[in-house]
Each structure stands twice: as C-alpha cells, then as structure tokens.
Design an enzyme around this catalytic site. Structure first.
Site, PDB file in Angstrom:
ATOM      1  N   HIS A  54      75.090  47.014 -23.503  1.00  0.00           N
ATOM      2  CA  HIS A  54      76.409  46.963 -23.057  1.00  0.00           C
ATOM      3  C   HIS A  54      76.695  48.375 -22.516  1.00  0.00           C
ATOM      4  O   HIS A  54      77.257  49.331 -22.999  1.00  0.00           O
ATOM      5  CB  HIS A  54      77.328  46.684 -24.319  1.00  0.00           C
ATOM      6  CG  HIS A  54      78.520  46.293 -24.014  1.00  0.00           C
ATOM      7  ND1 HIS A  54      79.074  46.192 -22.805  1.00  0.00           N
ATOM      8  CD2 HIS A  54      79.614  45.676 -25.034  1.00  0.00           C
ATOM      9  CE1 HIS A  54      80.397  45.555 -22.807  1.00  0.00           C
ATOM     10  NE2 HIS A  54      80.471  45.457 -24.051  1.00  0.00           N
ATOM     11  N   GLY A  55      76.684  48.299 -21.206  1.00  0.00           N
ATOM     12  CA  GLY A  55      77.180  49.569 -20.393  1.00  0.00           C
ATOM     13  C   GLY A  55      78.421  49.398 -19.636  1.00  0.00           C
ATOM     14  O   GLY A  55      78.915  49.833 -18.875  1.00  0.00           O
ATOM     15  N   ALA A  56      79.484  48.044 -20.400  1.00  0.00           N
ATOM     16  CA  ALA A  56      80.709  47.761 -19.572  1.00  0.00           C
ATOM     17  C   ALA A  56      81.693  47.902 -20.453  1.00  0.00           C
ATOM     18  O   ALA A  56      81.745  48.534 -21.704  1.00  0.00           O
ATOM     19  CB  ALA A  56      80.730  46.357 -19.008  1.00  0.00           C
ATOM     20  N   ASN A  57      83.013  47.593 -19.843  1.00  0.00           N
ATOM     21  CA  ASN A  57      84.188  47.151 -20.623  1.00  0.00           C
ATOM     22  C   ASN A  57      84.837  48.318 -21.494  1.00  0.00           C
ATOM     23  O   ASN A  57      85.527  48.005 -22.243  1.00  0.00           O
ATOM     24  CB  ASN A  57      84.025  46.303 -21.482  1.00  0.00           C
ATOM     25  CG  ASN A  57      83.714  44.678 -20.755  1.00  0.00           C
ATOM     26  OD1 ASN A  57      83.333  44.756 -19.418  1.00  0.00           O
ATOM     27  ND2 ASN A  57      83.444  43.523 -21.411  1.00  0.00           N
TER      28      ASN A  57
ATOM     29  N   TYR B 148      83.371  50.653 -23.181  1.00  0.00           N
ATOM     30  CA  TYR B 148      82.546  51.286 -24.524  1.00  0.00           C
ATOM     31  C   TYR B 148      81.936  52.609 -24.355  1.00  0.00           C
ATOM     32  O   TYR B 148      81.780  52.969 -23.249  1.00  0.00           O
ATOM     33  CB  TYR B 148      81.883  50.053 -25.304  1.00  0.00           C
ATOM     34  CG  TYR B 148      82.652  49.109 -25.586  1.00  0.00           C
ATOM     35  CD1 TYR B 148      83.638  49.284 -26.814  1.00  0.00           C
ATOM     36  CD2 TYR B 148      82.810  47.959 -25.028  1.00  0.00           C
ATOM     37  CE1 TYR B 148      84.579  48.252 -27.261  1.00  0.00           C
ATOM     38  CE2 TYR B 148      83.725  46.878 -25.491  1.00  0.00           C
ATOM     39  CZ  TYR B 148      84.450  47.015 -26.666  1.00  0.00           C
ATOM     40  OH  TYR B 148      85.383  46.136 -27.063  1.00  0.00           O
TER      41      TYR B 148
ATOM     42  N   ARG C 228      74.904  45.347 -18.713  1.00  0.00           N
ATOM     43  CA  ARG C 228      75.941  44.955 -18.455  1.00  0.00           C
ATOM     44  C   ARG C 228      76.912  45.987 -17.763  1.00  0.00           C
ATOM     45  O   ARG C 228      77.030  47.139 -18.503  1.00  0.00           O
ATOM     46  CB  ARG C 228      76.787  44.160 -19.617  1.00  0.00           C
ATOM     47  CG  ARG C 228      78.086  43.551 -19.192  1.00  0.00           C
ATOM     48  CD  ARG C 228      78.889  42.819 -20.148  1.00  0.00           C
ATOM     49  NE  ARG C 228      79.244  41.355 -19.625  1.00  0.00           N
ATOM     50  CZ  ARG C 228      80.382  40.841 -19.972  1.00  0.00           C
ATOM     51  NH1 ARG C 228      81.164  41.392 -20.691  1.00  0.00           N
ATOM     52  NH2 ARG C 228      80.847  39.500 -19.504  1.00  0.00           N
TER      53      ARG C 228
ATOM     54  N   GLY D 232      85.967  34.226 -14.882  1.00  0.00           N
ATOM     55  CA  GLY D 232      86.760  33.200 -14.376  1.00  0.00           C
ATOM     56  C   GLY D 232      85.787  32.156 -13.484  1.00  0.00           C
ATOM     57  O   GLY D 232      86.332  31.714 -12.708  1.00  0.00           O
TER      58      GLY D 232
ATOM     59  N   GLY E  40      82.603  32.792 -20.407  1.00  0.00           N
ATOM     60  CA  GLY E  40      83.209  33.190 -21.769  1.00  0.00           C
ATOM     61  C   GLY E  40      84.307  32.226 -22.165  1.00  0.00           C
ATOM     62  O   GLY E  40      83.788  31.237 -22.929  1.00  0.00           O
TER      63      GLY E  40
END
Ligand SMILES: Cc1cc2nc3c(=O)[nH]c(=O)nc-3n(C[C@H](O)[C@H](O)[C@H](O)COP(=O)(O)O)c2cc1C
Length: 365
Positions: A181-184, A186, A233, A305, A326
């Site tokens: 998880h390289g996104a959002n 964190y 990500r 989306g 999602g």
C-alpha cells in the site's frame, strides 16, 4: 468487437497467475477482525461472496505489517505472527474454492494511525500533524496526533515488517501475492508527499528520494516472495486530502512509475477519485495513461468510479489491464456474474458503512 462487457470479462495472466476475468475487488478496510488483529469468520463469509460472484481477483483490506507503528485502526486485521497468518488461511482457501485469486494488501498507517494496540505514539517522516480529522467510522475522533520523526532504526523496522508480513502472506496464509500500500496518505505515501516529508536525508527532498522507501520495501518483499507476486498501489489523493496532486506533475509520474517498473514488480495499482479523468488539469492524460506510458512492461490495475462500464472501457483503452471496484463491489458482490448475465446493477448505499464501517449481516454469504 471490443464491447465493454466483453473485454472486462476476458481472462488475463498476471505473471504466471491466471485470472478468470479482469475484474478485481478493490481493497476496503472493514474493521471486522478480532481486537487482537486476527481475521474473523465474518470476514471469511464476506470475502467469499466476491469470489463466488465471479471476481477474478480479490485484494484484501489494508493489513498491518508489524507490532510497532503499522496498525491504523482498532479491529484492523494484521499479519505479523503465525496466529494471524493462520486466521487468513481460512479466508484464502474460501476464495480458492471458487477459482479466485487473493492478494493481501500490506499497509503501514504511519502518521494516520488512529488506533494501535502496540504503541500509543504515531510515527511518520516528519513531525507534521496530518490534515483533517480521524475517521469516525473507524472508531476515531478529533485531530490526528503529531507523529514522531522516524529514525533510521524505525524505518528499518518498518521495512522489515513488510518483508515479514509478505513471507507469512504467501507462506502459511496461502495468499497468491501481496499488494504494497503505497497510496492514500498512509506511511509510504507520507514519504512520497512533498508536504508531509520535509526530510533532507536519503529519504527526502526530490521525488526520487521520496519514493526511495517504497522501493526499499519492494526490495525486502521481493527478497522473500519474488517479484512475480508483488503489486504496488499508488495515488495522488489521500483519505485526509482527497484533492492532492503531485506538485511536480507529469515529471513525478515519470519518476514514480518508471522506478516502480525498474524495481521489478508485477503490477501497479493506480487509484484516483475518477480514474478516467485527466490526472493534473482540465485536459491531458489520465494517471492510468501515464502509468502505461512510463511503466510499459508491468500490468496496470485501475480504480476509481469504474463500476460504470463506459468508464471501465475508457481506462482499459488508456492501458489498464485490470479494473478494481470498491463501492460497486460492495453493492454488487456478484458484479461479474451480473455483467455476464446482463442483469442490472444495484446502487451503493452509504448507510452500509455507518455508524461504524464494519461488515454488516446483510453482506454475509
Ligand atoms: C469502506 C472503504 C474502505 C477502504 N479501505 C481501503 C484500504 O484498506 N486500502 C486501500 O488501498 N483503499 C481503501 N479504500 C479505497 C478503495 O479501494 C477505492 O479506492 C475507493 O473506494 C474508490 O473506488 P470505487 O469508486 O470503486 O469505490 C476503501 C474504500 C472504502 C469505501
């Protein structure tokens, strides 16, 4: 002919793994593990519905990777020891029963941690209070804490945690691979982001320095599971700063996607609020197109989306190989089967995630 429905339901090989279609479930945190971080029977029933409903790939919610600073939320699952790994085994075998594949999303919350049973302090690249407020539907309240500045030792521990978690994931837990998880917003994204990373050591300043921690994590994970089983990500937006754009624009995309490909991974998972829209301004290429351009040899997973088939078709034409859903998957855990049978899709109802975003009875097989 390339009708949207047809293409998305085509098989796709991701390295030596065979996906029965190009539809994946996007990672979604549902805070339904035990307080000790073991994946639960409820989670098994919830995840199995997606595989039964025809999804070729399930990417799990973010799973914490160490017993130090990684945990973000109460009731978040972890993969830090044999007991937690074994609890995941029950879930991976439920997915495999339906010829689905499952990747574990490995997550270190860094400064966005709002519930960590191991340590009360949070840790991040620089001592900057994260924007926004803690998420109520994950048991949070009020401002985020100012993180402690990670020392070299803290950083080494975090890298080691990802490696250890990956080993447990593809070992005793039975996952087909891992997504870093390289996104959002964190930890890894905190290092990548100009305003949360003010470091001047080897982990700070230029984009190349700011992506270095993600690259080191990839190296540690590859060393234990091999590059063929690893995805990463990446996003611009964050859970606490939806509208963020990379300050360096397309030059950042070139460095980020190019260095990820060079690091030897199997896929890049690009997520944007509306994945088909231009990445930086009114016009211009989408982030999916830029990933395709600067990382021509890796698979691209697109998210944001895309439950609308026209938008999915758009990103497939932009170069995506896999489409991750999602909220569309929450509303339609059998989305691929519905598409195949030409059945109508249900609308997502946000009340499903309130007051707490845990798995509800209506979501169980
Ligand atoms: C309840 C919920 C939990 C989420 N948890 C995660 C997560 O753990 N890891 C992650 O990378 N993204 C997470 N996301 C973001 C989704 O993966 C996805 O990017 C987002 O929902 C946009 O895609 P969609 O338009 O198909 O819903 C979460 C989204 C939702 C709705």
């Amino acid at each position: 002919m390339n009708t949207p429905g047809k293409k998305i339901l085509d098989t796709f090989d991701i390295g030596d793994l065979k996906l029965k279609n190009r539809l994946a479930v996007a990672p979604m945190t549902r805070v339904s593990a035990t307080e000790q971080g073991s994946a639960s029977e409820t989670m098994g029933r919830y995840y199995e519905r997606f595989a039964k409903g025809g999804f070729g790939l399930v990417i799990t919610e973010g799973i914490y990777t160490d017993q130090k600073f990684a945990q973000g939320y109460r009731f978040q699952p972890g993969i830090t020891d044999a007991e937690q790994a074994l609890a995941w085994r029950a879930i991976t075998s439920r997915i495999h029963r339906h010829q689905g594949l499952i990747f574990a999303q490995l997550m270190h919350a860094g400064a966005l941690s709002q519930g960590n049973r191991f340590l009360s302090e949070t840790a991040g690249p620089s001592a900057i209070r994260p924007k926004g407020e803690q998420m109520k539907f994950y048991y949070g309240e009020g401002q985020y804490a100012v993180p402690r500045v990670m020392t070299d030792e803290d950083i080494a521990d975090a890298i080691e945690g990802f490696g250890n978690a990956a080993r447990l994931a593809v070992g005793s837990a039975g996952f087909d691979g891992v997504e870093i998880h390289g996104a959002n917003g964190y930890l890894l994204d905190q290092f990548l982001t100009d305003y949360t990373n003010l470091r001047t050591d080897r982990w700070g300043a230029s984009v190349r320095d700011r992506i270095a921690l993600t690259l080191e994590v990839i190296k540690a994970v590859r060393a234990v599971v091999g590059g063929a089983r690893v995805g990463v990500r990446i996003s611009q937006g964050k859970v606490n700063d939806y509208a963020h754009k990379w300050a360096e624009g397309e030059a950042a995309a070139e460095t980020i996607f190019g260095s990820l490909e060079d690091a030897g991974i199997q896929y890049i998972h690009v997520t944007e609020h509306k994945a088909w829209e231009p990445a930086f301004s009114e016009s211009g290429p989408s982030l999916v197109s830029l990933a395709r351009r600067y990382a021509p040899r890796v698979a691209i997973v697109a998210n944001g989306g895309l439950d609308n088939p026209q938008h999915a078709e758009h990103v497939l034409n932009d170069g995506a190989d896999i489409v991750a859903l999602g909220k569309g998957a929450l509303a339609n855990p059998d989305y691929p089967n519905r598409l195949l049978m030409n059945q109508p899709m249900k609308e997502f109802d946000f009340s499903l995630l309130g007051p707490i975003a845990n798995i509800k009875d209506s979501e169980l097989a």
